[in-house]
Design an enzyme around this catalytic site. Sequence first.
Site, PDB file in Angstrom:
ATOM      1  N   GLU A 103       0.840  -1.207   0.000  1.00  0.00           N
ATOM      2  CA  GLU A 103       0.000   0.000   0.000  1.00  0.00           C
ATOM      3  C   GLU A 103       0.878   1.261   0.000  1.00  0.00           C
ATOM      4  O   GLU A 103       0.527   2.277  -0.605  1.00  0.00           O
ATOM      5  CB  GLU A 103      -0.938  -0.016   1.205  1.00  0.00           C
ATOM      6  CG  GLU A 103      -2.011  -1.100   1.058  1.00  0.00           C
ATOM      7  CD  GLU A 103      -2.829  -1.310   2.317  1.00  0.00           C
ATOM      8  OE1 GLU A 103      -2.220  -1.590   3.368  1.00  0.00           O
ATOM      9  OE2 GLU A 103      -4.055  -1.184   2.257  1.00  0.00           O
ATOM     10  N   GLU A 123      -3.412  -9.651   3.683  1.00  0.00           N
ATOM     11  CA  GLU A 123      -4.225  -9.342   4.865  1.00  0.00           C
ATOM     12  C   GLU A 123      -5.299 -10.382   5.154  1.00  0.00           C
ATOM     13  O   GLU A 123      -5.564 -10.706   6.309  1.00  0.00           O
ATOM     14  CB  GLU A 123      -4.883  -7.956   4.713  1.00  0.00           C
ATOM     15  CG  GLU A 123      -3.965  -6.802   5.054  1.00  0.00           C
ATOM     16  CD  GLU A 123      -3.084  -6.370   3.887  1.00  0.00           C
ATOM     17  OE1 GLU A 123      -2.957  -7.132   2.907  1.00  0.00           O
ATOM     18  OE2 GLU A 123      -2.512  -5.270   3.953  1.00  0.00           O
TER      19      GLU A 123
HETATM   20  C1  LIG Z   1       7.612 -12.980   3.418  1.00  0.00           C
HETATM   21  C2  LIG Z   1       7.950 -12.511   4.826  1.00  0.00           C
HETATM   22  C3  LIG Z   1       7.886 -10.993   4.906  1.00  0.00           C
HETATM   23  C4  LIG Z   1       9.398 -12.957   5.159  1.00  0.00           C
HETATM   24  O1  LIG Z   1       9.455 -14.371   5.194  1.00  0.00           O
HETATM   25  P1  LIG Z   1      10.741 -15.133   5.798  1.00  0.00           P
HETATM   26  O2  LIG Z   1      11.972 -14.593   5.221  1.00  0.00           O
HETATM   27  O3  LIG Z   1      10.464 -16.587   5.638  1.00  0.00           O
HETATM   28  O4  LIG Z   1      10.792 -14.769   7.354  1.00  0.00           O
HETATM   29  P2  LIG Z   1       9.766 -15.118   8.514  1.00  0.00           P
HETATM   30  O5  LIG Z   1      10.324 -16.212   9.355  1.00  0.00           O
HETATM   31  O6  LIG Z   1       8.399 -15.308   8.001  1.00  0.00           O
HETATM   32  O7  LIG Z   1       9.774 -13.744   9.347  1.00  0.00           O
HETATM   33  C5  LIG Z   1      10.949 -13.325  10.042  1.00  0.00           C
HETATM   34  C6  LIG Z   1      10.516 -12.687  11.347  1.00  0.00           C
HETATM   35  O8  LIG Z   1       9.780 -11.471  11.059  1.00  0.00           O
HETATM   36  C7  LIG Z   1       8.517 -11.506  11.702  1.00  0.00           C
HETATM   37  N1  LIG Z   1       7.563 -10.814  10.826  1.00  0.00           N
HETATM   38  C8  LIG Z   1       7.404 -10.978   9.526  1.00  0.00           C
HETATM   39  N2  LIG Z   1       6.485 -10.130   9.023  1.00  0.00           N
HETATM   40  C9  LIG Z   1       6.070  -9.401  10.077  1.00  0.00           C
HETATM   41  C10 LIG Z   1       5.126  -8.345  10.220  1.00  0.00           C
HETATM   42  N3  LIG Z   1       4.427  -7.847   9.159  1.00  0.00           N
HETATM   43  N4  LIG Z   1       4.925  -7.852  11.441  1.00  0.00           N
HETATM   44  C11 LIG Z   1       5.624  -8.320  12.502  1.00  0.00           C
HETATM   45  N5  LIG Z   1       6.538  -9.307  12.439  1.00  0.00           N
HETATM   46  C12 LIG Z   1       6.749  -9.837  11.241  1.00  0.00           C
HETATM   47  C13 LIG Z   1       8.191 -13.007  11.845  1.00  0.00           C
HETATM   48  O9  LIG Z   1       7.280 -13.216  12.874  1.00  0.00           O
HETATM   49  C14 LIG Z   1       9.565 -13.570  12.174  1.00  0.00           C
HETATM   50  O10 LIG Z   1       9.810 -13.267  13.528  1.00  0.00           O
HETATM   51  P3  LIG Z   1      10.617 -14.293  14.430  1.00  0.00           P
HETATM   52  O11 LIG Z   1      11.965 -14.407  13.790  1.00  0.00           O
HETATM   53  O12 LIG Z   1       9.835 -15.573  14.375  1.00  0.00           O
HETATM   54  O13 LIG Z   1      10.623 -13.673  15.774  1.00  0.00           O
HETATM   55  C15 LIG Z   1       6.984 -13.197   5.843  1.00  0.00           C
HETATM   56  O14 LIG Z   1       7.428 -12.945   7.158  1.00  0.00           O
HETATM   57  C16 LIG Z   1       5.574 -12.720   5.749  1.00  0.00           C
HETATM   58  O15 LIG Z   1       4.831 -13.197   4.922  1.00  0.00           O
HETATM   59  N6  LIG Z   1       5.211 -11.791   6.633  1.00  0.00           N
HETATM   60  C17 LIG Z   1       3.846 -11.321   6.798  1.00  0.00           C
HETATM   61  C18 LIG Z   1       3.503 -10.325   5.738  1.00  0.00           C
HETATM   62  C19 LIG Z   1       2.107  -9.820   5.947  1.00  0.00           C
HETATM   63  O16 LIG Z   1       1.183 -10.571   6.213  1.00  0.00           O
HETATM   64  N7  LIG Z   1       1.948  -8.514   5.823  1.00  0.00           N
HETATM   65  C20 LIG Z   1       0.678  -7.859   5.990  1.00  0.00           C
HETATM   66  C21 LIG Z   1       0.578  -7.355   7.397  1.00  0.00           C
HETATM   67  S1  LIG Z   1      -0.987  -6.628   7.718  1.00  0.00           S
HETATM   68  C22 LIG Z   1      -0.884  -5.136   6.957  1.00  0.00           C
HETATM   69  O17 LIG Z   1       0.123  -4.816   6.377  1.00  0.00           O
HETATM   70  C23 LIG Z   1      -2.060  -4.302   7.100  1.00  0.00           C
HETATM   71  C24 LIG Z   1      -2.036  -3.085   6.581  1.00  0.00           C
HETATM   72  C25 LIG Z   1      -3.165  -2.203   6.760  1.00  0.00           C
HETATM   73  C26 LIG Z   1      -2.968  -1.518   8.035  1.00  0.00           C
HETATM   74  C27 LIG Z   1      -4.028  -0.498   8.178  1.00  0.00           C
HETATM   75  C28 LIG Z   1      -4.036  -0.087   9.537  1.00  0.00           C
HETATM   76  C29 LIG Z   1      -5.343   0.570   9.775  1.00  0.00           C
HETATM   77  C30 LIG Z   1      -5.757   0.121  11.100  1.00  0.00           C
HETATM   78  C31 LIG Z   1      -7.222   0.412  11.233  1.00  0.00           C
HETATM   79  C32 LIG Z   1      -7.720  -0.425  12.302  1.00  0.00           C
HETATM   80  C33 LIG Z   1      -9.158  -0.140  12.477  1.00  0.00           C
HETATM   81  C34 LIG Z   1      -9.556  -0.909  13.610  1.00  0.00           C
HETATM   82  C35 LIG Z   1     -10.551  -0.169  14.361  1.00  0.00           C
HETATM   83  C36 LIG Z   1     -10.547  -0.805  15.637  1.00  0.00           C
HETATM   84  C37 LIG Z   1     -11.575  -0.204  16.522  1.00  0.00           C
HETATM   85  O18 LIG Z   1     -12.173   0.827  16.183  1.00  0.00           O
HETATM   86  O19 LIG Z   1     -11.736  -0.815  17.551  1.00  0.00           O
END
Ligand SMILES: CC(C)(COP(=O)(O)OP(=O)(O)OC[C@H]1O[C@@H](n2cnc3c(N)ncnc32)[C@H](O)[C@@H]1OP(=O)(O)O)[C@@H](O)C(=O)NCCC(=O)NCCSC(=O)/C=C/CCCCCCCCCCCCC(=O)O
Length: 684
Positions: A103, A123
């Site tokens: 995004e 997501e």
């Molecule tokens: C492909 C990857 C990125 C990498 O893969 P790989 O190399 O294999 O490594 P991993 O082992 O998977 O990861 C390494 C470590 O990193 C940690 N990790 C990875 N990604 C994240 C992340 N996004 N956040 C935190 N930590 C992360 C992982 O846990 C490992 O940690 P550790 O070594 O085990 O300790 C792969 O990691 C991957 O696919 N990651 C996830 C990617 C993903 O899903 N991204 C999307 C995230 S969601 C997002 O982006 C949303 C965006 C919109 C936000 C809008 C916000 C608005 C909020 C409004 C809310 C309204 C609510 C109202 C509530 C109310 O009113 O009450």
Amino acid sequence: MARYELVKRSVALITLTNPPVNALSSAVRHAMAKSMEQALNDPKVTAVVICGENGRFCGGADIREFAGPLRGPPLVPLLDAIEAGEKPVVAAIEGVALGGGFELALVCHYCIAHFKARLGLPEVTLGILPAAGGTQRLPRLIGIPAALELITTAKPLSSRRVSMLTTPCPPDLDALLEVVTMEVKKKARGVMAPLACIQAVRAAATMPYSKGIKRESELMATLFNSGQARALQYCFFAQRTAGKWTLPSGAQWNNSKPREIRSAAIIGLGTMGRGIVVSLARVGISVIAVESEKKLLETGKQMVIGMLERDAKRRGVSASLNLLKFTLSLQDLKDVDLVIEAVFEDMALKKRVFQELSKVCRPATLLCTNTSGLDVDALAGVTDRPHLVVGMHFFSPAHVMKLLEVVCGPRSSSETIATAMSLGKRMGKVSVAVGNCPGFVGNRMLKPYMDQATFLLEEGATPEQIDKALEDFGFAMGVFRMSDLAGLDVGWRIRKESGLTGPDVDPKNPPRRRHGRRYCPIPDMVCEQGRFGQKTGRGWYMYDKPGGTNAKPDPLIQNLLEMYRSRYAIQPRNISDQEIIERCLFALANEGFRILEDGIAARPEDIDVIYLFGYGFPRHRGGPMFYASMVGLERVLERLEHYHQAHPDVPHLEPSPLLKKLVACGSPSVQTWREHIKTMHSHL
Ligand SMILES: CC(C)(COP(=O)(O)OP(=O)(O)OC[C@H]1O[C@@H](n2cnc3c(N)ncnc32)[C@H](O)[C@@H]1OP(=O)(O)O)[C@@H](O)C(=O)NCCC(=O)NCCSC(=O)/C=C/CCCCCCCCCCCCC(=O)O
């Protein structure tokens, strides 16, 4: 969190620096907002480039922050400000641009992506939607059909594909959305996030941006606070936790070095053996496959070659047939790094194979067994190297299913475990280290689950009613359809061998009791009629032909159940879906608590990952242990006590001491259960 540099005196370079994936944590958002302000206010700066450190643009929002109250500068206004800025902003994408990272790229005025970059909106896999403008901007950029595909399926795309997409909004939008809705409902039964994504994209097509973004945010709020989002986010971390195995000795994933495996041998070319050969060969490991008879060897060989060729065609690579050797002689295995035995599930036969391997293989060769439940330590005991013996329990079909249980015997060395875990990862499996007990984790838990299903048949339910309740819960297949697929004869043979049915049963034994417990002989009666499931065209259901997959209720099974109930004077009663779900799933989780007590699994996350990847447990429910925590441990305890009182001869319904202990401690969150089981004995 974000580094700011002035390059060539006119370009502001903003580098996200939040290892490992440059997630958009509150600190990163704060630093980005400051850097953008600096760039926009500096008259020397004529353009801005945003990139990520260490070859990764950005993995999206920091998922860990979702568990608490939202803090720090919100993402949406920050992205809006970048888009609205008067200086051109370029996203330089290397590695991943996922979720909020994608995004971020969407608001930049230009994007340059490395051809290996992966862009996507995952997501929905976390139970939410792309709520930083993703559902509004992407359809505008690439059109509704392509945006719908990316947003509802979470499939990443390589950077070249974007440029090939066109943007027309189809005239038959409603029909298109209807079709996608049906597809999503079929694929992801009961899952909210993809449906909310479709509604958000509809808003992009039918509303101005200002209204569309408001709709996106309303939908996000609903999802964000849902149990499904919590479950899916739990699954994300549980999967990563499972890889971090640990032994009571202090050996663990990050201090034990795996051996490099270049060559392997598989003993037995049945269904499991064939799948394992394919899994190894397609990641570049030389494999020697052994069978005991020429005909079996030739059949196995042809099937493996066919599987590898089809797999290679699908992936657009050439099949690695040159890595394969097929033989009838164990003598050919003397130099391999690792052997996986996949012969018939018979302890005496397996022991003979392990004794033989001990003689033939060089002393350093690792000896693994693919048993689905037999004692790994008993096999280790017949070898000259018990520390090099470990279980590698694949799930059928082994080249497709992602789960691998690595069964640590009491004498398996940390290097052996590290090697099996790392080999699993190399084959693309989700590997979970478990202790050695009958059935390990997955199959041990399956017994109380399946027992409940057959007891419910006795009491008045039908296979189709039980399956429907489980499928409505989210399982891809109910327990009876799954059994028909797997084959009913395997369980029947095991029950005969363990004296539960067949000629060895003492005739004085009451027919519906074994070892002082309730026993349901209906599955045996089904097998006695030659009904072994899909392969024979008849099982709990009937099929068009042997090998058919279209399950239809069978009146003969209905008759069998009626005759059975009248023979034992059982008055059938109406059974609710709620009772089916509670009895099957609480009995399943109850055994999970016992497994944690016994130290057969180190953490509830391990159990959940096993059920998610090996048994089709619906991901949006988080796995049996997480599901129990969501229902409320107190409620689970109360229902188990209720059912155990009604069925005192079913020990699996008696609440486990750990469940009682957790309730007494105030039902702590699933992530902290391990603090309450620390003192219990570990078999890992
Ligand atoms: C492909 C990857 C990125 C990498 O893969 P790989 O190399 O294999 O490594 P991993 O082992 O998977 O990861 C390494 C470590 O990193 C940690 N990790 C990875 N990604 C994240 C992340 N996004 N956040 C935190 N930590 C992360 C992982 O846990 C490992 O940690 P550790 O070594 O085990 O300790 C792969 O990691 C991957 O696919 N990651 C996830 C990617 C993903 O899903 N991204 C999307 C995230 S969601 C997002 O982006 C949303 C965006 C919109 C936000 C809008 C916000 C608005 C909020 C409004 C809310 C309204 C609510 C109202 C509530 C109310 O009113 O009450």
